[in-house]
Scaffold this motif. Structure first.
Motif, PDB file in Angstrom:
ATOM      1  N   GLY A 179      33.739 -57.816   9.385  1.00 14.82           N
ATOM      2  CA  GLY A 179      32.378 -57.455   9.015  1.00 14.82           C
ATOM      3  C   GLY A 179      32.110 -55.985   9.239  1.00 14.82           C
ATOM      4  N   ASN A 180      30.829 -55.630   9.289  1.00 15.22           N
ATOM      5  CA  ASN A 180      30.479 -54.217   9.439  1.00 15.22           C
ATOM      6  C   ASN A 180      29.124 -54.077  10.126  1.00 15.22           C
ATOM      7  N   CYS A 181      28.845 -52.862  10.562  1.00  7.94           N
ATOM      8  CA  CYS A 181      27.540 -52.491  11.113  1.00  7.94           C
ATOM      9  C   CYS A 181      27.061 -51.270  10.357  1.00  7.94           C
ATOM     10  N   LEU A 210      26.434 -47.369  20.536  1.00  7.47           N
ATOM     11  CA  LEU A 210      26.050 -48.753  20.295  1.00  7.47           C
ATOM     12  C   LEU A 210      26.802 -49.653  21.261  1.00  7.47           C
ATOM     13  N   LYS A 211      26.226 -50.815  21.527  1.00  6.36           N
ATOM     14  CA  LYS A 211      26.885 -51.816  22.364  1.00  6.36           C
ATOM     15  C   LYS A 211      26.804 -53.170  21.668  1.00  6.36           C
ATOM     16  N   THR A 212      27.912 -53.909  21.705  1.00  7.68           N
ATOM     17  CA  THR A 212      27.904 -55.246  21.139  1.00  7.68           C
ATOM     18  C   THR A 212      28.814 -56.160  21.949  1.00  7.68           C
ATOM     19  N   ASP A 213      28.477 -57.434  21.950  1.00 12.51           N
ATOM     20  CA  ASP A 213      29.330 -58.451  22.563  1.00 12.51           C
ATOM     21  C   ASP A 213      29.958 -59.358  21.511  1.00 12.51           C
ATOM     22  N   ASN A 214      29.430 -59.304  20.271  1.00 13.84           N
ATOM     23  CA  ASN A 214      29.847 -60.285  19.270  1.00 13.84           C
ATOM     24  C   ASN A 214      30.057 -59.687  17.876  1.00 13.84           C
ATOM     25  N   PHE A 215      29.858 -58.396  17.709  1.00 14.12           N
ATOM     26  CA  PHE A 215      30.002 -57.703  16.424  1.00 14.12           C
ATOM     27  C   PHE A 215      29.003 -58.191  15.372  1.00 14.12           C
ATOM     28  N   SER A 216      27.969 -58.854  15.849  1.00 12.41           N
ATOM     29  CA  SER A 216      26.864 -59.241  14.963  1.00 12.41           C
ATOM     30  C   SER A 216      25.563 -58.585  15.409  1.00 12.41           C
ATOM     31  N   ASP A 217      25.369 -58.496  16.707  1.00 12.12           N
ATOM     32  CA  ASP A 217      24.169 -57.889  17.279  1.00 12.12           C
ATOM     33  C   ASP A 217      24.567 -56.612  18.008  1.00 12.12           C
TER      34      ASP A 217
END
Length: 286
Positions: A179-181, A210-217
């Motif tokens: 996926g992507n951000c 940026l910080k993420t734990d799940n690559f969605s949020d």
């Protein structure tokens, strides 16, 4: 939100009329700092990008550029993301930045590659990273600025496409697109702590996090321009941050980045560093 903190940056590769220095990444091995970067060279027959290296024992004195890639506007190998060691080999991810028809920026054929070395001196021929899976190369889309992070028993590749895109692999050969951000800039550098990933990136100007734990949020900690107003060599843009982590507390990390001064030519830039830089302090993370 922009944070301008008091940071003392030291220019280690200052641009000249003939050369610009961009997109740094580094590794410390055997007491030697190996700095890899994009060397933009203005030559009689045009401007060309090269993958290049300089080394240092003290972070103050750096060797002259050693060019690691061939000349050719159809490739313009450049923008090393990071170097990591696995299975008795060093691995470095890089990009191509084709400008065969005189384009200002790398065209739609820009892709990302990986090279390997036993000694950080001799590197293999670049191999295409098919990070979008088993699809035709022409359908992969423009992608630049790779970074590969080993996470557990797999590898994560981050690259500039639709913001930042990410893919995973078990063997650095077969990849699955994740996926992507879209809210992320270019030239990412990724650090993992526990289950969290901190993504240092380059927005229009400065450094973002940026910080993420799940690559969605994704949690956005804003941007910093460091002490850019005091850096005439970075008057056009401060960008492409790379963190060389030296201990888990981050109080001895080194931040490498480049500053744009394009008054003489496009892609004019200098590479600088800040010693003992703590990204959590810089972005007010407690």
């Amino acid at each position: 939100m922009s944070k301008n903190i008091n940071s003392n940056a030291k220019v280690i590769l200052p641009q000249t009329k003939a050369q610009g220095f961009r997109d740094p990444c580094a590794i410390l091995s055997g007491g030697i700092y190996h700095l890899y970067y994009s060397l933009v060279q203005n030559e009689d027959d045009g401007q060309f990008f090269y993958l290049a290296e300089s080394i240092s024992h003290d972070l103050k004195n750096w060797s002259a550029p050693r060019i690691l890639s061939p000349k050719g506007s159809e490739y313009n190998y450049s923008s090393p993301g990071n170097v990591f060691f696995q299975n008795n080999l060093y691995h470095m991810c890089i990009q191509t930045y084709p400008r065969r028809d005189g384009e200002t920026y790398g065209n739609e054929n820009s892709r990302i590659f990986i090279i390997h070395s036993k000694d950080l001196i001799h590197w293999t021929t670049p191999e295409l990273l098919k990070v979008k899976g088993d699809i035709p190369v022409g359908e992969m889309g423009r992608m630049i600025d790779p970074y590969i992070l080993q996470s557990g028993d797999e590898f994560l590749c981050f690259y500039k496409q639709n913001g930042v895109s990410f893919s995973k692999s078990k063997d650095l050969i077969t990849w699955e697109y994740l996926g992507n951000c879209s809210g992320c800039g270019e030239n990412v550098c990724v650090l993992k702590e526990g289950s969290s990933y901190y993504i240092l990136h380059s927005p229009k100007n400065g450094l973002g996090l940026l910080k993420t734990d799940n690559f969605s949020d994704f949690e956005d900690f804003g941007t910093t321009t460091l002490n850019q107003e005091a850096y005439p060599w970075a008057k056009d843009r401060l960008t492409a941050g790379f963190i060389l982590q030296r201990n888990p507390k981050h109080d001895k990390d080194i931040l490498f980045f480049h500053g744009d001064d394009e008054s003489n030519y496009t892609f004019g830039a200098s590479i600088a560093l800040i010693e003992n830089w703590n990204f959590k302090k810089a972005f007010s993370i407690m």
